[in-house]
Motif scaffolding. Structure first.
Motif, PDB file in Angstrom:
ATOM      1  N   THR A  41       2.123 -12.499  -5.749  1.00 44.99           N
ATOM      2  CA  THR A  41       1.749 -11.792  -4.529  1.00 44.99           C
ATOM      3  C   THR A  41       2.320 -12.517  -3.322  1.00 44.99           C
ATOM      4  O   THR A  41       2.229 -13.743  -3.225  1.00 44.99           O
ATOM      5  CB  THR A  41       0.223 -11.690  -4.404  1.00 44.99           C
ATOM      6  OG1 THR A  41      -0.289 -10.971  -5.530  1.00 44.99           O
ATOM      7  CG2 THR A  41      -0.182 -10.960  -3.134  1.00 44.99           C
ATOM      8  N   MET A 101       5.031  -8.626   2.569  1.00 44.97           N
ATOM      9  CA  MET A 101       6.055  -7.601   2.749  1.00 44.97           C
ATOM     10  C   MET A 101       6.147  -7.260   4.233  1.00 44.97           C
ATOM     11  O   MET A 101       5.162  -6.826   4.840  1.00 44.97           O
ATOM     12  CB  MET A 101       5.710  -6.356   1.940  1.00 44.97           C
ATOM     13  CG  MET A 101       6.760  -5.249   2.019  1.00 44.97           C
ATOM     14  SD  MET A 101       8.241  -5.602   1.039  1.00 44.97           S
ATOM     15  CE  MET A 101       7.601  -5.408  -0.641  1.00 44.97           C
ATOM     16  N   ALA A 148       6.975  -2.703  -6.324  1.00 48.32           N
ATOM     17  CA  ALA A 148       6.078  -3.337  -5.365  1.00 48.32           C
ATOM     18  C   ALA A 148       4.845  -2.488  -5.143  1.00 48.32           C
ATOM     19  O   ALA A 148       4.923  -1.252  -5.080  1.00 48.32           O
ATOM     20  CB  ALA A 148       6.790  -3.579  -4.037  1.00 48.32           C
ATOM     21  N   THR A 198       2.038  -2.255  -2.290  1.00 50.28           N
ATOM     22  CA  THR A 198       1.710  -2.707  -0.951  1.00 50.28           C
ATOM     23  C   THR A 198       1.092  -1.551  -0.174  1.00 50.28           C
ATOM     24  O   THR A 198       0.599  -0.595  -0.793  1.00 50.28           O
ATOM     25  CB  THR A 198       2.964  -3.292  -0.256  1.00 50.28           C
ATOM     26  OG1 THR A 198       2.606  -3.864   0.997  1.00 50.28           O
ATOM     27  CG2 THR A 198       4.044  -2.245  -0.064  1.00 50.28           C
ATOM     28  N   ARG A 199       1.120  -1.597   1.141  1.00 54.31           N
ATOM     29  CA  ARG A 199       0.515  -0.545   1.956  1.00 54.31           C
ATOM     30  C   ARG A 199       1.474  -0.101   3.048  1.00 54.31           C
ATOM     31  O   ARG A 199       2.268  -0.890   3.566  1.00 54.31           O
ATOM     32  CB  ARG A 199      -0.785  -1.025   2.593  1.00 54.31           C
ATOM     33  CG  ARG A 199      -1.892  -1.351   1.614  1.00 54.31           C
ATOM     34  CD  ARG A 199      -3.200  -1.630   2.337  1.00 54.31           C
ATOM     35  NE  ARG A 199      -3.059  -2.663   3.347  1.00 54.31           N
ATOM     36  CZ  ARG A 199      -4.010  -3.000   4.207  1.00 54.31           C
ATOM     37  NH1 ARG A 199      -5.154  -2.351   4.206  1.00 54.31           N
ATOM     38  NH2 ARG A 199      -3.826  -3.974   5.072  1.00 54.31           N
ATOM     39  N   ARG A 240       3.220   2.467  -4.021  1.00 55.76           N
ATOM     40  CA  ARG A 240       3.510   2.036  -5.390  1.00 55.76           C
ATOM     41  C   ARG A 240       4.906   2.542  -5.677  1.00 55.76           C
ATOM     42  O   ARG A 240       5.105   3.691  -6.038  1.00 55.76           O
ATOM     43  CB  ARG A 240       2.500   2.627  -6.383  1.00 55.76           C
ATOM     44  CG  ARG A 240       1.039   2.403  -6.004  1.00 55.76           C
ATOM     45  CD  ARG A 240       0.649   0.936  -6.197  1.00 55.76           C
ATOM     46  NE  ARG A 240      -0.777   0.708  -5.958  1.00 55.76           N
ATOM     47  CZ  ARG A 240      -1.286   0.327  -4.805  1.00 55.76           C
ATOM     48  NH1 ARG A 240      -0.487   0.142  -3.756  1.00 55.76           N
ATOM     49  NH2 ARG A 240      -2.574   0.118  -4.658  1.00 55.76           N
ATOM     50  N   GLU A 285       2.297  -6.830   5.351  1.00 59.28           N
ATOM     51  CA  GLU A 285       1.317  -6.416   4.350  1.00 59.28           C
ATOM     52  C   GLU A 285       1.409  -7.302   3.103  1.00 59.28           C
ATOM     53  O   GLU A 285       2.481  -7.768   2.736  1.00 59.28           O
ATOM     54  CB  GLU A 285       1.572  -4.954   3.938  1.00 59.28           C
ATOM     55  CG  GLU A 285       1.503  -3.953   5.072  1.00 59.28           C
ATOM     56  CD  GLU A 285       0.092  -3.723   5.579  1.00 59.28           C
ATOM     57  OE1 GLU A 285      -0.863  -4.096   4.870  1.00 59.28           O
ATOM     58  OE2 GLU A 285      -0.056  -3.164   6.685  1.00 59.28           O
ATOM     59  N   GLU A 286       0.282  -7.491   2.457  1.00 58.86           N
ATOM     60  CA  GLU A 286       0.284  -8.157   1.159  1.00 58.86           C
ATOM     61  C   GLU A 286       0.989  -7.254   0.146  1.00 58.86           C
ATOM     62  O   GLU A 286       0.831  -6.033   0.172  1.00 58.86           O
ATOM     63  CB  GLU A 286      -1.143  -8.430   0.709  1.00 58.86           C
ATOM     64  CG  GLU A 286      -1.253  -9.227  -0.575  1.00 58.86           C
ATOM     65  CD  GLU A 286      -2.691  -9.462  -0.981  1.00 58.86           C
ATOM     66  OE1 GLU A 286      -3.380  -8.470  -1.291  1.00 58.86           O
ATOM     67  OE2 GLU A 286      -3.129 -10.630  -0.965  1.00 58.86           O
ATOM     68  N   ALA A 287       1.748  -7.857  -0.760  1.00 62.74           N
ATOM     69  CA  ALA A 287       2.462  -7.076  -1.770  1.00 62.74           C
ATOM     70  C   ALA A 287       2.428  -7.808  -3.097  1.00 62.74           C
ATOM     71  O   ALA A 287       2.619  -9.030  -3.162  1.00 62.74           O
ATOM     72  CB  ALA A 287       3.908  -6.834  -1.346  1.00 62.74           C
ATOM     73  N   GLU A 288       2.157  -7.070  -4.156  1.00 70.58           N
ATOM     74  CA  GLU A 288       2.300  -7.599  -5.508  1.00 70.58           C
ATOM     75  C   GLU A 288       3.647  -7.126  -6.033  1.00 70.58           C
ATOM     76  O   GLU A 288       3.982  -5.936  -5.930  1.00 70.58           O
ATOM     77  CB  GLU A 288       1.165  -7.135  -6.418  1.00 70.58           C
ATOM     78  CG  GLU A 288       1.188  -7.820  -7.774  1.00 70.58           C
ATOM     79  CD  GLU A 288      -0.023  -7.493  -8.635  1.00 70.58           C
ATOM     80  OE1 GLU A 288      -0.189  -8.143  -9.687  1.00 70.58           O
ATOM     81  OE2 GLU A 288      -0.797  -6.583  -8.261  1.00 70.58           O
ATOM     82  N   VAL A 289       4.422  -8.036  -6.600  1.00 73.35           N
ATOM     83  CA  VAL A 289       5.837  -7.778  -6.886  1.00 73.35           C
ATOM     84  C   VAL A 289       6.145  -8.003  -8.368  1.00 73.35           C
ATOM     85  O   VAL A 289       5.715  -9.004  -8.953  1.00 73.35           O
ATOM     86  CB  VAL A 289       6.727  -8.703  -6.022  1.00 73.35           C
ATOM     87  CG1 VAL A 289       8.198  -8.554  -6.397  1.00 73.35           C
ATOM     88  CG2 VAL A 289       6.529  -8.376  -4.536  1.00 73.35           C
TER      89      VAL A 289
END
Length: 395
Positions: free
Chosen positions: A126, A129, A311, A313-314, A323, A360-364
């Motif tokens: 994480t 972004m 990714a 994120t928002r 998504r 923004e937080e992002a899971e990658v």
């Protein structure tokens, strides 16, 4: 906080001690995301860029990502299949084995099957972004009226490694008389943010549009002017954005505004971008036009250029979840870390409205080709600094 990856993931150590973990596609939250079939066209752009690089030129990556996807030749099989799939998806719905009402689902299924068959997925963790865009400025090809702020081409001695003046010296005329001026714009603040974005569109006074892109920089370190405003308390942390910085500059005294901009000694040089269609973005580090909402700037010390990146994120505009399958086609001076990304939003005011405030937080998750890697490909990570120079210095 995003859902974590499967506990069955196998760790792969990368140079800084962080971990990439191989995951099953079924364990990726939200996979394959929004409009998966729409990810195919930008991937074909990636394929054209990789083809121009040559089969064995390093494209970056850390650990297993470098071994599997750190050279253009590793993508050859996937690119060949993608060409055929794109041709198939361009046919009428009936030829896809679906009624008209189910054509979208069938296209998504075919695209999903392609990416799952041709790639392995690794969780990169994480990170943050941000967003960037291609600004539009008012300009002229010679200094006239309000158009008095020059944009410079790279000086001939840039490649020789000679020391170059900093921003303050250049703005004071250190490069005057060398014939380096490509165009003039009417606002020093617009010019400053063009330097940060690295490419832009100049609407000339006669109605023509001139496209310019990154051609190098003066070698001085990038210093974020937003940090100065944060440290002084001029802008609260929760309100910091490109728009907030612009608003402060718009109300500051002229001397204060100029001093803030000159706090950043880094200065970017430009070149004219010929042959681009109006509906195409500027070329990124990979050398292909960037696609709004799909092209991603990454740190090539961790993620190979050319890799698809999923990714979570928002949207900065409304907080709606994103998504999406993105494509590592660019780099940036402030993009550092295995899960750090910068999303290209396009050009014009709508793109600026999303790019400016995006933090923004992002899971990658990074996708790299399946199959055997060439001997020595594991050394690609060490070659990451030799990649093309960063096209931007994103905040």
């Amino acid at each position: 906080m995003f859902v974590g990856s499967s506990s069955r993931a196998q760790p792969v150590t990368v140079p800084d001690g962080s971990l990439f973990r191989e995951v099953e596609f079924r364990d990726i939250p939200g996979w394959p995301g929004e409009d998966a079939a729409q990810a195919l066209a930008p991937f074909l752009h990636t394929c054209r860029g990789l083809s121009a690089w040559g089969a064995d030129r390093p494209t970056g990556g850390g650990g297993e990502l470098a071994r599997l996807g750190g050279r253009p030749g590793a993508f050859a099989g996937a690119c060949a299949e993608a060409e055929g799939l794109a041709e198939h998806l361009g046919r009428p719905a009936a030829s896809l084995g679906a009624e008209a009402g189910g054509a979208a689902e069938r296209r998504t299924a075919l695209a999903r099957g392609f990416f799952e068959r041709r790639f392995r997925a690794f969780a990169a963790g994480t990170g943050m972004m941000t967003g960037y865009f291609e600004p539009e400025l008012r300009g002229a090809e010679y200094p006239v009226g309000p158009f008095q702020v020059p944009l410079h081409a790279a000086p001939p001695f840039l490649s020789a490694g000679a020391p170059l003046p900093d921003r303050a010296a250049i703005e004071a005329g250190a490069l005057a008389g060398m014939g380096l001026e490509l165009a003039w714009v009417d606002d020093p603040v617009d010019a400053f943010f063009l330097h940060i974005q690295g490419a832009g569109r100049l609407r000339l006074h006669d109605g023509r549009v001139l496209r310019v892109g990154y051609a190098g920089k003066n070698g001085h370190p990038y210093k974020a002017v937003g940090r100065v405003l944060l440290d002084s308390g001029a802008i609260p942390r929760d309100r910091m954005s490109m728009q907030a910085i612009r608003a402060w500059l718009g109300t500051a005294q002229p001397g204060e505004a100029a001093a803030l901009l000159r706090h950043n000694p880094s200065y970017v040089f430009f070149r004219v971008l010929d042959g681009l269609e109006p509906g195409e973005g500027p070329p990124g580090t990979l050398g292909v036009p960037l696609t709004p909402g799909r092209s991603l700037a990454v740190d090539p010390a961790f993620i190979p250029l050319g890799a698809p990146v999923f990714a979570l994120t928002r949207d900065p505009a409304d907080g709606a979840p994103i998504r999406r399958l993105l494509h590592a086609q660019d780099t940036g001076g402030a993009i550092r870390g295995p899960a750090r990304g910068d999303l290209f939003w396009g050009w014009g005011e709508a793109a600026a409205a999303r790019a400016g405030p995006m933090r923004e937080e992002a899971e990658v998750f990074v996708l790299v080709p399946r199959g055997e890697a060439a001997p020595g490909a594991g050394d690609v990570a060490a070659a990451a600094p030799a990649l093309l120079p960063a096209a931007r210095t994103a905040p």
